[in-house]
Design a protein around this motif. Sequence first.
Motif, short mmCIF file in Angstrom:
data_model
loop_
_atom_site.label_atom_id
_atom_site.label_comp_id
_atom_site.label_asym_id
_atom_site.label_seq_id
_atom_site.Cartn_x
_atom_site.Cartn_y
_atom_site.Cartn_z
N ASN A 1 0.85 -1.20 0.00
CA ASN A 1 0.00 0.00 0.00
C ASN A 1 0.88 1.25 0.00
N VAL A 2 1.93 1.23 0.79
CA VAL A 2 2.87 2.37 0.85
C VAL A 2 3.50 2.61 -0.52
N GLN A 3 3.92 1.52 -1.19
CA GLN A 3 4.53 1.65 -2.52
C GLN A 3 3.52 2.21 -3.53
N ALA A 4 2.27 1.76 -3.45
CA ALA A 4 1.24 2.27 -4.35
C ALA A 4 1.02 3.76 -4.11
N MET A 5 0.99 4.17 -2.85
CA MET A 5 0.78 5.58 -2.54
C MET A 5 1.98 6.42 -2.97
N GLU A 6 3.16 5.84 -2.93
CA GLU A 6 4.36 6.57 -3.37
C GLU A 6 4.24 6.96 -4.84
N HIS A 7 3.68 6.09 -5.65
CA HIS A 7 3.45 6.41 -7.06
C HIS A 7 2.57 7.66 -7.18
N LYS A 8 1.49 7.69 -6.42
CA LYS A 8 0.57 8.84 -6.47
C LYS A 8 1.25 10.09 -5.94
N ARG A 9 2.09 9.94 -4.90
CA ARG A 9 2.80 11.09 -4.35
C ARG A 9 3.76 11.68 -5.38
N LEU A 10 4.45 10.83 -6.12
CA LEU A 10 5.38 11.31 -7.14
C LEU A 10 4.64 12.03 -8.27
N LEU A 11 3.47 11.53 -8.65
CA LEU A 11 2.67 12.23 -9.66
C LEU A 11 2.20 13.58 -9.11
N LEU A 12 1.76 13.59 -7.87
CA LEU A 12 1.32 14.85 -7.25
C LEU A 12 2.46 15.86 -7.22
N GLU A 13 3.65 15.40 -6.94
CA GLU A 13 4.83 16.27 -6.93
C GLU A 13 5.05 16.88 -8.33
N HIS A 14 4.91 16.06 -9.34
CA HIS A 14 5.09 16.56 -10.72
C HIS A 14 4.00 17.56 -11.08
N PHE A 15 2.76 17.25 -10.76
CA PHE A 15 1.66 18.18 -11.05
C PHE A 15 1.82 19.49 -10.28
N THR A 16 2.32 19.40 -9.06
CA THR A 16 2.56 20.61 -8.26
C THR A 16 3.62 21.48 -8.94
N ASN B 1 -1.20 28.69 -4.80
CA ASN B 1 -1.44 27.43 -4.11
C ASN B 1 -1.31 26.23 -5.07
N PRO B 2 -0.14 26.06 -5.66
CA PRO B 2 0.02 25.02 -6.69
C PRO B 2 -0.27 23.60 -6.18
N ARG B 3 0.03 23.35 -4.92
CA ARG B 3 -0.23 21.99 -4.40
C ARG B 3 -1.73 21.72 -4.31
N ASP B 4 -2.50 22.72 -3.91
CA ASP B 4 -3.96 22.54 -3.85
C ASP B 4 -4.50 22.22 -5.25
N LEU B 5 -4.05 22.97 -6.24
CA LEU B 5 -4.49 22.73 -7.60
C LEU B 5 -4.06 21.33 -8.07
N ALA B 6 -2.82 20.96 -7.76
CA ALA B 6 -2.30 19.65 -8.15
C ALA B 6 -3.12 18.53 -7.52
N CYS B 7 -3.52 18.70 -6.27
CA CYS B 7 -4.36 17.69 -5.61
C CYS B 7 -5.69 17.53 -6.33
#
Length: 190
Positions: free
Chosen positions: A118-133, A143-149
């Motif tokens: 589960n942690v590894q799966a969430m890491e994938h989403k976190r890395l995408l969120l980082e890129h979108f941010t 507020n780029p992180r809010d928009l990225a979320c």
Amino acid sequence: MSRNKRTELIRKSLDLFYRNGFHATGMDLVAKETGVSKTSIYKHFRTKEDLILAVLRLRDEDFRNRLIRRMEDLSDTAEGQLMALFDALEEWFQQAGFQGCMFIKASAEFQQKEHPINVQAMEHKRLLLEHFTALAEAAGFENPRDLACQILVLKEGAIVLAAMSHSCDPASDARKAAQVLLRNHPKNDP
């Protein structure tokens, strides 16, 4: 097992897990479909979960690289790349063999938040969120992180609906929602 054989085992296992699910794919089937004996598999992966983690790491690297490259191919601006995300998703949804997101499946089968899969799966989403941010910040949004979320929520919802239905056009619908979101999200003063 050579490094190339190990990588080939992980790739073939990725296809099996993606097609059949994690719990439904036993190690006997992995051995049969990959042509690698269970003894050899267990020399390199102490447990099935270790193999699943290797599969998820490979899928993460392959998927993010392909997605980001495609977004960059479709637009040369940060804001355009945020929108191109949904075009890239639509292309993926139309590919033969599309069966949804492997990371959503992994987190559904291994639901405990502290479980390594589960942690590894969430890491994938976190890395995408980082890129979108980073893209939202480069495009000058407040507020780029809010928009990225919010973009990530649209992306994930489109994937789930694409995997579940055959009648709607979730990538296009998510793209329309993203257009409204970007149009109404405040930008920093130049």
